[in-house]
Design an enzyme around this catalytic site. Structure first.
Site, PDB file in Angstrom:
ATOM      1  N   GLY A 167      27.129  83.672  42.489  1.00 41.64           N
ATOM      2  CA  GLY A 167      27.719  82.728  44.030  1.00 41.64           C
ATOM      3  C   GLY A 167      27.703  84.317  45.848  1.00 41.64           C
ATOM      4  N   ASP A 222      13.936  84.925  32.261  1.00 36.45           N
ATOM      5  CA  ASP A 222      13.291  84.562  32.207  1.00 36.45           C
ATOM      6  C   ASP A 222      11.697  84.495  32.579  1.00 36.45           C
ATOM      7  OD1 ASP A 222      15.763  83.627  30.926  1.00 36.45           O
ATOM      8  OD2 ASP A 222      16.142  82.407  32.490  1.00 36.45           O
ATOM      9  N   ARG A 267      16.726  79.531  30.085  1.00 34.97           N
ATOM     10  CA  ARG A 267      17.571  78.266  30.472  1.00 34.97           C
ATOM     11  C   ARG A 267      17.040  77.623  31.321  1.00 34.97           C
ATOM     12  NH1 ARG A 267      20.123  80.424  35.628  1.00 34.97           N
ATOM     13  NH2 ARG A 267      21.978  81.288  34.732  1.00 34.97           N
ATOM     14  N   TYR A 373      22.500  88.488  25.185  1.00 35.60           N
ATOM     15  CA  TYR A 373      23.050  89.547  25.843  1.00 35.60           C
ATOM     16  C   TYR A 373      22.662  91.195  25.387  1.00 35.60           C
ATOM     17  CZ  TYR A 373      25.254  86.160  27.802  1.00 35.60           C
ATOM     18  OH  TYR A 373      25.497  85.310  29.340  1.00 35.60           O
ATOM     19  N   MET A 374      22.480  91.524  24.265  1.00 36.01           N
ATOM     20  CA  MET A 374      22.550  92.966  23.675  1.00 36.01           C
ATOM     21  C   MET A 374      20.808  93.050  24.684  1.00 36.01           C
ATOM     22  SD  MET A 374      22.668  92.746  20.164  1.00 36.01           S
ATOM     23  CE  MET A 374      22.735  94.470  19.520  1.00 36.01           C
TER      24      MET A 374
END
Ligand SMILES: Nc1ncnc2c1ncn2[C@@H]1O[C@H](COP(=O)(O)OP(=O)(O)OP(=O)(O)O)[C@@H](O)[C@H]1O
Ligand SMILES: O=P(O)(O)OC[C@H]1O[C@](O)(CO)[C@@H](O)[C@@H]1O
Ligand SMILES: [Mg+2]
Length: 490
Positions: A167, A222, A267, A373-374
């Protein structure tokens, strides 16, 4: 090169013989004529003066598609990255800044380090500012002074020393800040959202007629950015995912009816899951957002789990975070950048399989591992470190040579400069009708979960160009503002 043109959406296009198309990047002289030039300081740099043909020829370009037939047109090309004989900035005139935006990715610090080092050691530029905490840092925080000494060891650390955020992209405030501070080179490291932001920053800078070069370095574990071979940090992510898959396999192997479930990032696309599965050989089922699956009935996941446990006694499922979201109760929650906040599909699928086995009074030992996250918080591995270094160097060479509105990216193993609109117009996805997904299916032996109707639909979809896919070529066919993927050989 036969002719130049500028299409509706501002892409600079050069066409030549035999269907040659150069999707070129903007240059400062496109809107500021008569800029002074200077000899490239690399001429007198002892490290480079011995290199034969160190400077890149102005006409060098790299084809997007390298698999061709004898009668295929030459197709789309990108401008080759690298140092030019002339530069458009005097060394002491440059005030550069670097910003990192979006989620973390292995290699961010390496790119920061190499931009600072390249500017200083190659071009004698020693005024570099770090923008604190992503786009909003331009107008809400103080800058950080970056010198070769400050950044010397940062590549050994995960994360970004500059901080990052989602953002907060206020184009006017950002460009005001660039203008007020006298910044004239902006290096923007981030994913698809970030590069969309970089593109509008470039447009506004151009509108104001400022001599400011804007260079993007695409980041995303990703691998959802099209055109480029792969994004930095991807290799590291796939490698680190092996540790989680290995743990899941060890746990599953050691239990009665052992099932290990590993959730990986992705995602909207399943590249990490697909490559981690192909690398590991311990995965029996890989589920990705691009390939819908179902649980019940013939050809469904339950049936496959039951069969595998019966035959082998243990099983590993890798699931990308965006897979099967349509099966979960939808909540329309968004993060600060407008990205959909996903439900935990790993937890959901683990629960569903447990319930299924419990209903049938069958034993199941399920271990769910979420290393997401690791995986993205670690420093980059050796090959990503080299990749980051070269991407950063290409961005610096491009900006010093006066190019702007571009990202630095690898195409068919060559460093190129790609116009923003080519990478922001669509997302890179695993094509489930492509050979690579077929290779995965044949390596895991999992069901495809696809009926003939779904396969027909998938075949109709436009194929995004990426070299991680088997055939990601894009032959320009005239409509150059859009991605005109021509499905090639299979
Ligand atoms: N369409 C857009 N126009 C302008 N700015 C944008 C746009 N989309 C995203 N941004 C800005 O880019 C920054 C990063 O975007 P986002 O959070 O989507 O991450 P990203 O760069 O896509 O990285 P990743 O998704 O890989 O973590 C944010 O500050 C966001 O405000
Ligand atoms: O929790 P955050 O920081 O929003 O990041 C999560 C997202 O970031 C990504 O890793 C992309 O950078 C996605 O795979 C993931 O959905
Ligand atoms: Mg993104």
């Amino acid at each position: 090169m036969a002719s130049n043109s500028q299409s509706n959406n501002q892409m600079k296009v050069v066409t030549g013989e035999f269907g040659y198309v150069l999707q070129d990047v903007p240059h400062l002289t496109d809107y500021i004529p008569d800029l002074p030039t200077y000899p490239n300081p690399l001429r007198s740099n002892p490290a480079y003066s011995v290199v034969k043909q160190y400077f890149v020829d102005m006409d060098d370009s790299v084809p997007q598609k390298i698999v061709v037939h004898k009668d295929t047109p030459r197709g789309v090309h990108f401008r080759r990255a690298g140092p030019r004989e002339k530069v458009y900035f005097a060394s002491d005139e440059v005030l550069a800044c670097i910003v990192t935006c979006g989620g973390l990715c292995p290699g961010l610090n390496t790119v920061i380090r190499e931009i600072v080092h390249s500017l200083d050691y190659m071009y004698g530029v020693n005024k570099v500012l770090g923008i604190d905490g992503g786009y909003r840092g331009f107008y809400s925080k103080n800058t950080i002074t970056l010198t070769p000494k400050v950044v010397n060891d940062i590549h050994k650390r995960g994360g970004t020393i500059l901080g990052t955020s989602r953002g907060g992209h206020d184009t006017m405030k950002i460009v005001d800040s660039i203008q007020d501070r006298g910044i004239n080179q902006v290096y923007i490291i981030g994913g698809d959202g970030t590069q969309k932001g970089a593109s509008v920053i470039y447009e506004e800078i151009r509108k104001r007629g400022l001599k400011v070069a804007v260079a993007g370095i695409p980041k995303t574990i990703d691998n959802d950015i099209p055109v480029i071979d792969k994004s930095f940090g991807f290799d590291t992510a796939v490698e680190e995912a092996q540790r989680a898959i290995n743990a899941a396999h060890v746990e599953a192997e050691s239990a009665e009816n052992g099932l290990g479930v590993v959730k990986l990032m992705g995602r909207y696309c399943g590249f990490i899951a697909m490559y981690a599965t192909l690398a590991s050989r311990d995965v029996d089922c890989c589920l990705i957002p691009e390939s819908p699956f179902y649980l019940e009935g013939k050809g469904g996941l339950y049936e496959y789990v039951e069969k595998t446990l019966k035959e082998i006694g243990h099983m590993v499922i890798v699931i990308a975070e965006g897979a099967g979201q349509e099966l979960l109760t939808a909540k329309d929650e968004r993060d600060a950048s407008g990205n959909k906040i996903l439900q935990d599909v790993g937890l959901w699928i683990s629960q569903k399989i447990k319930e299924h086995f419990s209903k049938q009074n069958k034993i199941l030992t399920l271990k769910y591992i979420d290393p997401t996250y690791m995986i993205r918080a670690i420093p980059s591995n050796a090959s990503d470190n080299v990749y980051c270094t070269l991407l950063a160097q290409s961005a610096v060479h491009g900006a010093m040579a006066g190019f702007t509105g571009f990202i630095s990216g690898l195409v068919n193993g060559r460093h190129t400069m790609i116009p923003f609109n080519r990478i922001t117009e669509q997302q890179n996805k695993v094509v489930i009708t492509d050979r690579m997904w077929a290779r995965l299916l044949s390596s895991t032996n999992q069901p495809s979960f696809l009926g003939p109707k779904v396969i027909e639909e998938a075949k109709k979809e436009v194929e995004p160009p990426t070299q991680l896919l088997d055939d990601g070529g894009n032959l320009g066919n005239g409509n150059l503002g859009n991605t005109n993927t021509v499905t090639g050989m299979k």
